[in-house]
Design a protein around this motif. Structure first.
Motif, mmCIF file in Angstrom:
data_model
loop_
_atom_site.group_PDB
_atom_site.id
_atom_site.type_symbol
_atom_site.label_atom_id
_atom_site.label_comp_id
_atom_site.label_asym_id
_atom_site.label_seq_id
_atom_site.Cartn_x
_atom_site.Cartn_y
_atom_site.Cartn_z
ATOM 1 N N LEU A 146 0.956 -1.152 -0.174
ATOM 2 C CA LEU A 146 0.020 -0.051 0.135
ATOM 3 C C LEU A 146 0.780 1.277 0.165
ATOM 4 O O LEU A 146 0.555 2.173 -0.698
ATOM 5 N N MET A 147 1.935 1.305 0.940
ATOM 6 C CA MET A 147 2.764 2.356 1.024
ATOM 7 C C MET A 147 3.531 2.687 -0.362
ATOM 8 O O MET A 147 3.674 3.930 -0.756
ATOM 9 N N GLU A 148 3.890 1.585 -1.249
ATOM 10 C CA GLU A 148 4.556 1.776 -2.327
ATOM 11 C C GLU A 148 3.675 2.182 -3.626
ATOM 12 O O GLU A 148 4.026 3.036 -3.986
ATOM 13 N N ILE A 149 2.463 1.670 -3.233
ATOM 14 C CA ILE A 149 1.416 2.500 -4.360
ATOM 15 C C ILE A 149 1.125 3.806 -4.149
ATOM 16 O O ILE A 149 1.202 4.488 -4.944
ATOM 17 N N MET A 150 1.218 4.144 -2.966
ATOM 18 C CA MET A 150 0.948 5.660 -2.550
ATOM 19 C C MET A 150 2.022 6.480 -2.756
ATOM 20 O O MET A 150 2.014 7.561 -2.310
ATOM 21 N N GLY A 151 3.235 5.871 -2.979
ATOM 22 C CA GLY A 151 4.287 6.667 -3.328
ATOM 23 C C GLY A 151 5.170 6.809 -2.184
ATOM 24 O O GLY A 151 6.008 8.136 -2.100
ATOM 25 N N VAL A 152 5.313 6.231 -1.321
ATOM 26 C CA VAL A 152 6.074 6.513 0.045
ATOM 27 C C VAL A 152 7.277 5.483 0.015
ATOM 28 O O VAL A 152 7.143 4.253 -0.074
ATOM 29 N N GLU A 153 8.477 5.945 0.118
ATOM 30 C CA GLU A 153 9.581 5.308 -0.207
ATOM 31 C C GLU A 153 9.931 4.587 1.324
ATOM 32 O O GLU A 153 10.084 5.296 2.236
ATOM 33 N N THR A 154 9.900 3.384 1.516
ATOM 34 C CA THR A 154 10.163 2.769 2.734
ATOM 35 C C THR A 154 11.162 1.252 2.310
ATOM 36 O O THR A 154 11.232 1.095 1.043
ATOM 37 N N ILE A 155 11.957 0.892 3.340
ATOM 38 C CA ILE A 155 12.605 -0.184 3.032
ATOM 39 C C ILE A 155 11.827 -1.381 3.365
ATOM 40 O O ILE A 155 11.639 -1.415 4.308
ATOM 41 N N TYR A 156 11.793 -2.313 2.233
ATOM 42 C CA TYR A 156 10.959 -3.494 2.437
ATOM 43 C C TYR A 156 11.484 -4.359 3.679
ATOM 44 O O TYR A 156 12.535 -4.734 3.764
ATOM 45 N N ASN A 157 10.396 -4.689 4.581
ATOM 46 C CA ASN A 157 10.741 -5.540 5.756
ATOM 47 C C ASN A 157 11.938 -5.222 6.673
ATOM 48 O O ASN A 157 12.405 -5.705 7.317
ATOM 49 N N PHE A 175 13.943 17.238 11.233
ATOM 50 C CA PHE A 175 12.382 17.030 10.730
ATOM 51 C C PHE A 175 11.574 17.232 11.945
ATOM 52 O O PHE A 175 11.431 16.484 12.837
ATOM 53 N N LYS A 176 10.761 18.348 12.119
ATOM 54 C CA LYS A 176 10.082 18.908 13.167
ATOM 55 C C LYS A 176 8.612 18.371 13.188
ATOM 56 O O LYS A 176 7.943 18.633 13.969
ATOM 57 N N GLU A 177 8.171 17.596 12.277
ATOM 58 C CA GLU A 177 6.772 17.114 12.162
ATOM 59 C C GLU A 177 6.323 16.283 13.258
ATOM 60 O O GLU A 177 7.112 15.647 13.839
ATOM 61 N N VAL A 178 5.063 16.733 13.583
ATOM 62 C CA VAL A 178 4.689 15.930 14.650
ATOM 63 C C VAL A 178 4.026 14.406 14.489
ATOM 64 O O VAL A 178 4.100 13.678 15.300
ATOM 65 N N ASN A 179 3.664 14.412 13.318
ATOM 66 C CA ASN A 179 3.310 13.043 12.922
ATOM 67 C C ASN A 179 4.555 12.459 12.326
ATOM 68 O O ASN A 179 4.916 12.388 11.133
ATOM 69 N N LEU A 180 4.984 11.595 13.270
ATOM 70 C CA LEU A 180 6.212 10.983 12.712
ATOM 71 C C LEU A 180 6.109 9.450 12.339
ATOM 72 O O LEU A 180 5.361 8.610 12.729
ATOM 73 N N PHE A 181 6.792 9.234 11.211
ATOM 74 C CA PHE A 181 7.009 8.128 10.664
ATOM 75 C C PHE A 181 8.381 7.760 10.191
ATOM 76 O O PHE A 181 8.675 8.061 9.089
ATOM 77 N N LEU A 182 9.065 7.480 11.196
ATOM 78 C CA LEU A 182 10.431 7.305 10.954
ATOM 79 C C LEU A 182 10.889 6.423 9.589
ATOM 80 O O LEU A 182 11.779 6.878 9.028
ATOM 81 N N ARG A 183 10.186 5.644 9.412
ATOM 82 C CA ARG A 183 10.560 4.606 8.198
ATOM 83 C C ARG A 183 10.502 5.536 6.970
ATOM 84 O O ARG A 183 11.209 4.954 6.120
ATOM 85 N N GLY A 184 9.727 6.283 6.947
ATOM 86 C CA GLY A 184 9.652 7.081 5.793
ATOM 87 C C GLY A 184 10.577 8.346 5.713
ATOM 88 O O GLY A 184 11.081 8.897 4.597
ATOM 89 N N ILE A 185 11.023 8.812 6.780
ATOM 90 C CA ILE A 185 11.853 9.785 6.976
ATOM 91 C C ILE A 185 13.247 9.506 6.963
ATOM 92 O O ILE A 185 13.789 10.330 6.047
ATOM 93 N N VAL A 186 13.802 8.437 7.435
ATOM 94 C CA VAL A 186 15.023 8.201 7.506
ATOM 95 C C VAL A 186 15.654 8.035 5.966
ATOM 96 O O VAL A 186 16.737 8.466 5.606
ATOM 97 N N PRO A 187 14.843 7.445 5.082
ATOM 98 C CA PRO A 187 15.402 7.506 3.851
ATOM 99 C C PRO A 187 15.424 8.872 2.983
ATOM 100 O O PRO A 187 16.101 9.049 2.105
#
Ligand code: UDP
Ligand code: MG
Length: 317
Positions: A146-157, A175-187
Motif C-alpha cells: 500500500l505504501m509503495e502504491i501510495m508513493g511512500v519510499e520505505t525499505i521493505y521488511n 524534521f520537526k513534524e509531529v506526525n512521525l513516521f521514521l521509516r519514511g523519514i530516514v530514507p
C-alpha cells in the motif's frame, strides 16, 4: 567510538530483565572487541509504562554502569519514544532496537562494522517472516504494498531496527513534524546507506504492543503523512463520475426530447443523488484528514516530556 543502543519500552516488565542482560553482555563484548569504547551506553526509554518497567530500569542502572534510562511523562508511542531516546544522548552512532529482542541483537555488531566502514545509516532488514503469525505477515505485506502504491519510499521488511551516525541523527532531528513516521523519514536523509540481514524471532514474553488497531493507525499515519495520493484518487474518481453524469444527462435529455417513452423516474434521480452525495462526503472526509494534519503541525507542540532519568545518566551528561 561511543555507541548508544536505544530501547523503547512500554509495559515490558516480563521480558525486560532478560533483554537488559543480553544487551549489556553484547555491549560488553563489543567494548572488549574494540568495536566501541567504554563510554558506550544502553539507553532504555520508558514510554509511560504502567507496570514495573521503570523500577527495573532504575534498579539495573544502579548496578550496571552501561545501563541508563529515561522515563517519559506518559505514553507517547513507539516513534516518539525513539526520538526521545535519540535526542537525550550524545554518541558517535546510535542503534535503535525493540525491547522484546525479536530482532537478532548480534546484528548490532554487523551494523557497527558497517559504520566503521563509513556507512552512516544501516538498516536492519529481516530475511523472512516465518515466526510471525500468518495474519501479521499478510497485513504487513499489505502495508508495504500500500505504501509503495501510495508513493511512500520505505525499505521493505525493515522496521525500526537501524544504526544512525551522529550526522544522520542530527539531520533526523531537523524534521520537526509531529506526525512521525521514521521509516519514511530516514530514507529522506540520504548519506551513505547500507542494509544488514537477520532473522526475526518470536516475542519471548509479553504481548505485542501493536494490536491491529495500532497497526492500522500506523499505516494510515504513514500514508497521510507522506503522500497526497488519496487526494489525487478522489480527484480522479470525481472527474470520472462527472464525465459519466454528463453522458447520462445527455441520454436522459435525448429520451425526453426525441422519444415518447421517456419515464423520467424517481429511481434514476436517486441513483445520481446518492452517488454524488457519497462521493462528496468521502472527499470531505479525506480532505479533513489533511487539514487535521496541518492543524496539528502548525501548533508545533512538543513531542514528549521527560519525567525522570537514572542516576548514571545524569552523571554522564
Ligand atoms: N513501544 C513503545 N510505546 C508504545 C508501544 C510500543 O515504546 O506505545 C515499544 C515496545 O515496548 C517495543 C517496541 O515499541 O519495544 C515494539 O513494540 P512491539 O514489540 O509490541 O511491536 P511488534 O513487534 O509486535 O510490531
Ligand atoms: Mg515486537
Amino acid at each position: 567510538m561511543k555507541l548508544a543502543i536505544i530501547v523503547p519500552c512500554y509495559n515490558e516488565e516480563e521480558i525486560l530483565p532478560k533483554s537488559i542482560n543480553k544487551l549489556s553482555n553484547l555491549l560488553k563484548s563489543m567494548i572488549d572487541e574494540d568495536l566501541c569504547d567504554s563510554s558506550s551506553r544502553l539507553l532504555f526509554v520508558d514510554d509511560g509504562s504502567k507496570d514495573k518497567t521503570w523500577q527495573i530500569i532504575e534498579e539495573t542502572s544502579k548496578k550496571k554502569e552501561l545501563v541508563a534510562g529515561i522515563k517519559l511523562s506518559r505514553n507517547y508511542g513507539h516513534q516518539n519514544a525513539l526520538i526521545a531516546g535519540l535526542s537525550s544522548i550524545e554518541a558517535d552512532a546510535y542503534v535503535t532496537i525493540d525491547a522484546d529482542l525479536q530482532d537478532d541483537i548480534n546484528t548490532i555488531k554487523d551494523m557497527v562494522n558497517a559504520y566503521h566502514k563509513g556507512f552512516e545509516i544501516v538498516y536492519g532488514v529481516r530475511k523472512e517472516r516465518k515466526t510471525d503469525t500468518l495474519f501479521k505477515r499478510q497485513s504487513a505485506q499489505l502495508f508495504y504494498k500500500l505504501m509503495e502504491i501510495m508513493g511512500v519510499e520505505t525499505i521493505y521488511n525493515h522496521a525500526d531496527f537501524r544504526l544512525l551516525s551522529n550526522r544522520a541523527k542530527n539531520a533526523l532531528m531537523q524534521f520537526k513534524e509531529v506526525n512521525l513516521f521514521l521509516r519514511g523519514i530516514v530514507p529522506l536523509i540520504g548519506f551513505k546507506t547500507t542494509t544488514v540481514y537477520y532473522k526475526r524471532k518470536e516475542r519471548d514474553a509479553g504481548e505485542s504492543k501493536y494490536p491491529l488497531r495500532k497497526m492500522i493507525s500506523f499505516a494510515w499515519e504513514g500514508i497521510t503523512s507522506f503522500s497526497t495520493m488519496p487526494l489525487r484518487l478522489i480527484t480522479t474518481a470525481g472527474f470520472i463520475i462527472f464525465i459519466i453524469s454528463i453522458i447520462y444527462g445527455i441520454w436522459v435529455l435525448y429520451e425526453k426530447l426525441f422519444t415518447d417513452h421517456a419515464v423520467q423516474g424517481w429511481a434514476s434521480m436517486m441513483v445520481v443523488l446518492l452517488g454524488l452525495g457519497g462521493i462528496q462526503v468521502l472527499s470531505l472526509g479525506i480532505i479533513g484528514e489533511y487539514i487535521g494534519k496541518i492543524y496539528k503541525e502548525t501548533k508545533q507542540r512538543p513531542r514528549y516530556f521527560v519525567d525522570k532519568t537514572t542516576e548514571v545518566f545524569k552523571r554522564q551528561d
